[in-house]
Write a protein that holds these residues in place. Sequence first.
Motif, PDB file in Angstrom:
ATOM      1  N   ASP A 208      52.101 -86.531 -28.633  1.00  0.00           N
ATOM      2  CA  ASP A 208      50.903 -86.089 -27.907  1.00  0.00           C
ATOM      3  C   ASP A 208      50.397 -84.801 -28.555  1.00  0.00           C
ATOM      4  OD1 ASP A 208      48.928 -85.261 -26.178  1.00  0.00           O
ATOM      5  OD2 ASP A 208      50.195 -85.235 -24.393  1.00  0.00           O
ATOM      6  N   PRO A 209      49.209 -84.826 -29.179  1.00  0.00           N
ATOM      7  CA  PRO A 209      48.706 -83.631 -29.864  1.00  0.00           C
ATOM      8  C   PRO A 209      48.045 -82.617 -28.944  1.00  0.00           C
ATOM      9  CG  PRO A 209      47.136 -85.408 -30.108  1.00  0.00           C
ATOM     10  CD  PRO A 209      48.306 -85.988 -29.336  1.00  0.00           C
ATOM     11  N   SER A 210      47.984 -82.895 -27.644  1.00  0.00           N
ATOM     12  CA  SER A 210      47.273 -82.007 -26.720  1.00  0.00           C
ATOM     13  C   SER A 210      47.915 -80.628 -26.681  1.00  0.00           C
ATOM     14  CB  SER A 210      47.280 -82.601 -25.311  1.00  0.00           C
ATOM     15  OG  SER A 210      46.680 -83.870 -25.291  1.00  0.00           O
ATOM     16  N   VAL A 211      47.086 -79.591 -26.710  1.00  0.00           N
ATOM     17  CA  VAL A 211      47.565 -78.214 -26.618  1.00  0.00           C
ATOM     18  C   VAL A 211      46.672 -77.433 -25.657  1.00  0.00           C
ATOM     19  CG1 VAL A 211      48.467 -78.229 -28.982  1.00  0.00           C
ATOM     20  CG2 VAL A 211      46.153 -77.373 -28.553  1.00  0.00           C
ATOM     21  N   TYR A 212      47.168 -76.316 -25.223  1.00  0.00           N
ATOM     22  CA  TYR A 212      46.347 -75.395 -24.441  1.00  0.00           C
ATOM     23  C   TYR A 212      46.670 -73.977 -24.887  1.00  0.00           C
ATOM     24  CZ  TYR A 212      50.546 -74.951 -21.472  1.00  0.00           C
ATOM     25  OH  TYR A 212      51.820 -74.752 -21.008  1.00  0.00           O
ATOM     26  N   ILE A 213      45.831 -73.045 -24.465  1.00  0.00           N
ATOM     27  CA  ILE A 213      45.940 -71.664 -24.937  1.00  0.00           C
ATOM     28  C   ILE A 213      46.100 -70.729 -23.744  1.00  0.00           C
ATOM     29  CG2 ILE A 213      44.694 -69.775 -26.073  1.00  0.00           C
ATOM     30  CD1 ILE A 213      43.419 -71.820 -27.904  1.00  0.00           C
ATOM     31  N   GLU A 214      46.992 -69.760 -23.907  1.00  0.00           N
ATOM     32  CA  GLU A 214      47.219 -68.765 -22.873  1.00  0.00           C
ATOM     33  C   GLU A 214      47.295 -67.377 -23.485  1.00  0.00           C
ATOM     34  OE1 GLU A 214      49.959 -71.212 -19.639  1.00  0.00           O
ATOM     35  OE2 GLU A 214      50.913 -69.837 -21.038  1.00  0.00           O
ATOM     36  N   ARG A 215      47.077 -66.373 -22.660  1.00  0.00           N
ATOM     37  CA  ARG A 215      47.339 -65.003 -23.079  1.00  0.00           C
ATOM     38  C   ARG A 215      48.823 -64.871 -23.414  1.00  0.00           C
ATOM     39  NH1 ARG A 215      45.949 -60.916 -18.625  1.00  0.00           N
ATOM     40  NH2 ARG A 215      43.829 -61.389 -19.315  1.00  0.00           N
ATOM     41  N   TYR A 216      49.151 -64.209 -24.503  1.00  0.00           N
ATOM     42  CA  TYR A 216      50.551 -64.008 -24.874  1.00  0.00           C
ATOM     43  C   TYR A 216      51.035 -62.705 -24.247  1.00  0.00           C
ATOM     44  CZ  TYR A 216      54.759 -63.414 -27.691  1.00  0.00           C
ATOM     45  OH  TYR A 216      56.052 -63.241 -28.102  1.00  0.00           O
ATOM     46  N   LEU A 217      51.941 -62.856 -23.312  1.00  0.00           N
ATOM     47  CA  LEU A 217      52.485 -61.696 -22.606  1.00  0.00           C
ATOM     48  C   LEU A 217      53.720 -61.211 -23.363  1.00  0.00           C
ATOM     49  CD1 LEU A 217      52.197 -63.210 -19.020  1.00  0.00           C
ATOM     50  CD2 LEU A 217      50.579 -61.701 -20.173  1.00  0.00           C
ATOM     51  N   THR A 218      53.768 -59.941 -23.669  1.00  0.00           N
ATOM     52  CA  THR A 218      54.796 -59.429 -24.583  1.00  0.00           C
ATOM     53  C   THR A 218      56.013 -58.816 -23.896  1.00  0.00           C
ATOM     54  OG1 THR A 218      53.594 -57.332 -24.734  1.00  0.00           O
ATOM     55  CG2 THR A 218      53.113 -59.003 -26.410  1.00  0.00           C
ATOM     56  N   ASP A 219      55.871 -58.416 -22.645  1.00  0.00           N
ATOM     57  CA  ASP A 219      56.992 -57.773 -21.947  1.00  0.00           C
ATOM     58  C   ASP A 219      57.209 -58.532 -20.640  1.00  0.00           C
ATOM     59  OD1 ASP A 219      58.912 -56.160 -20.836  1.00  0.00           O
ATOM     60  OD2 ASP A 219      57.718 -54.326 -20.836  1.00  0.00           O
ATOM     61  N   ILE A 220      57.994 -59.601 -20.743  1.00  0.00           N
ATOM     62  CA  ILE A 220      58.101 -60.504 -19.600  1.00  0.00           C
ATOM     63  C   ILE A 220      59.556 -60.814 -19.249  1.00  0.00           C
ATOM     64  CG2 ILE A 220      55.888 -61.627 -20.029  1.00  0.00           C
ATOM     65  CD1 ILE A 220      57.502 -63.971 -21.263  1.00  0.00           C
ATOM     66  N   ARG A 221      59.716 -61.269 -18.031  1.00  0.00           N
ATOM     67  CA  ARG A 221      60.960 -61.864 -17.563  1.00  0.00           C
ATOM     68  C   ARG A 221      60.667 -63.329 -17.225  1.00  0.00           C
ATOM     69  NH1 ARG A 221      64.637 -57.472 -15.955  1.00  0.00           N
ATOM     70  NH2 ARG A 221      66.070 -59.087 -15.248  1.00  0.00           N
ATOM     71  N   HIS A 222      61.727 -64.127 -17.201  1.00  0.00           N
ATOM     72  CA  HIS A 222      61.620 -65.540 -16.829  1.00  0.00           C
ATOM     73  C   HIS A 222      62.306 -65.697 -15.479  1.00  0.00           C
ATOM     74  CE1 HIS A 222      61.987 -69.987 -18.211  1.00  0.00           C
ATOM     75  NE2 HIS A 222      61.947 -69.909 -16.895  1.00  0.00           N
ATOM     76  N   ILE A 223      61.528 -66.011 -14.460  1.00  0.00           N
ATOM     77  CA  ILE A 223      62.054 -66.154 -13.104  1.00  0.00           C
ATOM     78  C   ILE A 223      61.627 -67.507 -12.547  1.00  0.00           C
ATOM     79  CG2 ILE A 223      62.060 -65.208 -10.757  1.00  0.00           C
ATOM     80  CD1 ILE A 223      61.518 -62.451 -11.976  1.00  0.00           C
ATOM     81  N   GLU A 224      62.563 -68.208 -11.925  1.00  0.00           N
ATOM     82  CA  GLU A 224      62.269 -69.538 -11.412  1.00  0.00           C
ATOM     83  C   GLU A 224      62.735 -69.670  -9.968  1.00  0.00           C
ATOM     84  OE1 GLU A 224      64.318 -71.632 -14.496  1.00  0.00           O
ATOM     85  OE2 GLU A 224      66.208 -71.714 -13.366  1.00  0.00           O
ATOM     86  N   ILE A 225      62.095 -70.587  -9.245  1.00  0.00           N
ATOM     87  CA  ILE A 225      62.408 -70.824  -7.842  1.00  0.00           C
ATOM     88  C   ILE A 225      62.997 -72.220  -7.689  1.00  0.00           C
ATOM     89  CG2 ILE A 225      61.519 -70.975  -5.487  1.00  0.00           C
ATOM     90  CD1 ILE A 225      61.314 -68.169  -6.572  1.00  0.00           C
ATOM     91  N   GLN A 226      64.174 -72.296  -7.070  1.00  0.00           N
ATOM     92  CA  GLN A 226      64.783 -73.584  -6.758  1.00  0.00           C
ATOM     93  C   GLN A 226      64.159 -74.137  -5.491  1.00  0.00           C
ATOM     94  OE1 GLN A 226      67.539 -75.497  -8.317  1.00  0.00           O
ATOM     95  NE2 GLN A 226      66.477 -76.926  -6.958  1.00  0.00           N
ATOM     96  N   PHE A 291      57.215 -63.325 -15.418  1.00  0.00           N
ATOM     97  CA  PHE A 291      56.953 -62.109 -14.652  1.00  0.00           C
ATOM     98  C   PHE A 291      56.583 -61.011 -15.630  1.00  0.00           C
ATOM     99  CE2 PHE A 291      58.415 -58.078 -12.787  1.00  0.00           C
ATOM    100  CZ  PHE A 291      57.744 -58.104 -11.576  1.00  0.00           C
ATOM    101  N   ASP A 292      55.385 -60.489 -15.496  1.00  0.00           N
ATOM    102  CA  ASP A 292      54.885 -59.436 -16.377  1.00  0.00           C
ATOM    103  C   ASP A 292      55.473 -58.099 -15.918  1.00  0.00           C
ATOM    104  OD1 ASP A 292      53.352 -57.449 -17.667  1.00  0.00           O
ATOM    105  OD2 ASP A 292      51.628 -58.790 -17.836  1.00  0.00           O
ATOM    106  N   ASN A 293      56.361 -57.542 -16.730  1.00  0.00           N
ATOM    107  CA  ASN A 293      57.009 -56.274 -16.378  1.00  0.00           C
ATOM    108  C   ASN A 293      56.024 -55.120 -16.274  1.00  0.00           C
ATOM    109  OD1 ASN A 293      59.773 -56.968 -16.080  1.00  0.00           O
ATOM    110  ND2 ASN A 293      60.020 -57.057 -18.303  1.00  0.00           N
ATOM    111  N   ILE A 294      54.952 -55.210 -17.054  1.00  0.00           N
ATOM    112  CA  ILE A 294      53.989 -54.106 -17.089  1.00  0.00           C
ATOM    113  C   ILE A 294      53.114 -54.128 -15.844  1.00  0.00           C
ATOM    114  CG2 ILE A 294      52.064 -53.088 -18.356  1.00  0.00           C
ATOM    115  CD1 ILE A 294      53.307 -54.333 -20.917  1.00  0.00           C
ATOM    116  N   GLU A 295      52.544 -55.283 -15.565  1.00  0.00           N
ATOM    117  CA  GLU A 295      51.630 -55.411 -14.420  1.00  0.00           C
ATOM    118  C   GLU A 295      52.375 -55.715 -13.124  1.00  0.00           C
ATOM    119  OE1 GLU A 295      48.478 -54.780 -14.587  1.00  0.00           O
ATOM    120  OE2 GLU A 295      48.397 -54.522 -16.773  1.00  0.00           O
ATOM    121  N   ARG A 296      53.650 -56.075 -13.242  1.00  0.00           N
ATOM    122  CA  ARG A 296      54.470 -56.488 -12.090  1.00  0.00           C
ATOM    123  C   ARG A 296      53.778 -57.584 -11.282  1.00  0.00           C
ATOM    124  NH1 ARG A 296      58.995 -54.540 -10.932  1.00  0.00           N
ATOM    125  NH2 ARG A 296      58.866 -54.963  -8.684  1.00  0.00           N
ATOM    126  N   THR A 297      53.419 -58.628 -12.023  1.00  0.00           N
ATOM    127  CA  THR A 297      52.839 -59.804 -11.404  1.00  0.00           C
ATOM    128  C   THR A 297      53.445 -61.035 -12.046  1.00  0.00           C
ATOM    129  OG1 THR A 297      50.755 -60.840 -10.736  1.00  0.00           O
ATOM    130  CG2 THR A 297      50.887 -60.016 -12.993  1.00  0.00           C
TER     131      THR A 297
END
Length: 467
Positions: A208-226, A291-297
């Motif tokens: 599948d060649p489909s792609v999308y584009i997002e802002r690249y966040l440089t100072d982040i955490r990875h948080i997930e909800i079960q 999770f953006d560490n800078i903006e805390r969002t």
Amino acid sequence: MAEPVTSPATSGSGSIRSVLIANRGEIALRIIRACKELGIKSVLAYSEADADSLPVKLADQAVCIGPARVNSSYRNAHAVVGAALAYRVDAIHPGYGFLSENADFAAMCEQEGVTFVGPASDVISRMGDKIEAKIIARRAGVPTVPGSVGAISEYAEALAVASDVGYPLLIKAAAGGGGRGMRVVQAAETLEKDLQEIMSEAEVAFGDPSVYIERYLTDIRHIEIQVVSDGETVLHLGERDCTAQRRNQKLVEESPSPVLDAELRQGLAGAAVALCREVGYTNAGTVEFVFDNIERTYYFIEMNTRIQVEHPVSEMVSGIDLIKLQLQIAGGVPLELRQDDVVIRGHAIECRINAEDPDRDFAPNPGTIARFRAPGGFGVRLDTHIETGYVIPPFYDSMVGKLICWGQNRDEAIARTLRALEELEVEGIVTTAPLHARIVSSERFRSGDFNTAFVAELLATTSNPTT
């Protein structure tokens, strides 16, 4: 350690009396054990390479579905469903990986009248398409990373999005996953070239060649909800912080996250539940955020429509057996737990221990386990299928076990993890256990103040022991 939650829903399996387990290793063993406790007959589908494995020994029955190569066995949907029909099981549990998020496989199960332990095939398909998932999230009011709404197929479209989002930006394959199918674009000069290359790579890797584009966040955490849902009631079991990664592959997970306050925690959980309701989700799943560490969002990135490798972290702090709930929900047993019944107690840390050599760029290190000693003691859990004399085959994922330690608080969980890693002995192969000790004992990890670049920085500034 959180006390196991008991309710009428934990005492029966509904319509399911037998399950084919279409997986291997520690997750296959985990499912076998849950089946035994629920009085469900377990039938393990295994490859020739796993004929002598512990799951084969402990399942009620076992059937060889093909040779070692995954496309001929664990990813062979026709072989798996054929085995299920031959053994007349009620359901198939796919575990994680392999066929677990394959919508066509889930649809095949539905067509053959075999219950798929997971969400409906159309939900897997919709949430597996990251563009569609992003649209669904926005419709549910869940924040998403600024970027394109739909698929990008032409340079002019990409240029327009880039002008709005700014650089650096991230091009992602809609069908990608596991850290694959992504490209960071630093400047407009390389945008056209990067776009064409990632689309070509996506076509080859995912069909599948489909792609999308997002802002690249440089100072982040990875948080997930079960999350877990019976189609009516949707529960969350708190968050897992999976920020300690290497090349987008999770190494250490913990719950709760050391950086969230009550308001952020409630917002993340509410967003995950809203997304499940919007898509009509059933069974266990994980909603992933950055999770953006800078903006805390926080921003939604994807949903894993299966049980996760790191699900024991949530089990340890909630006292809820997620595999049992999966089987019960699939069997038509409604959830009798309510959100107020889910109480998060203490802190849990999981280390994914792989048969890899950190000194050789984490090259897989299959071989024979000459000696194995598991750690023990209060609050220590080791999910593994290895034993002394076991031969780790070279055909599959290199994970040999998951060490999960619980403490009354984060400091105690860290201390217990380090003690358990010290007790663990695996001889005959090289593992990543010493690396986990370095990660968890580091001042940066102890402080809780780190981002997804933390492990790479640690590896760049310290030497890798091999013992």
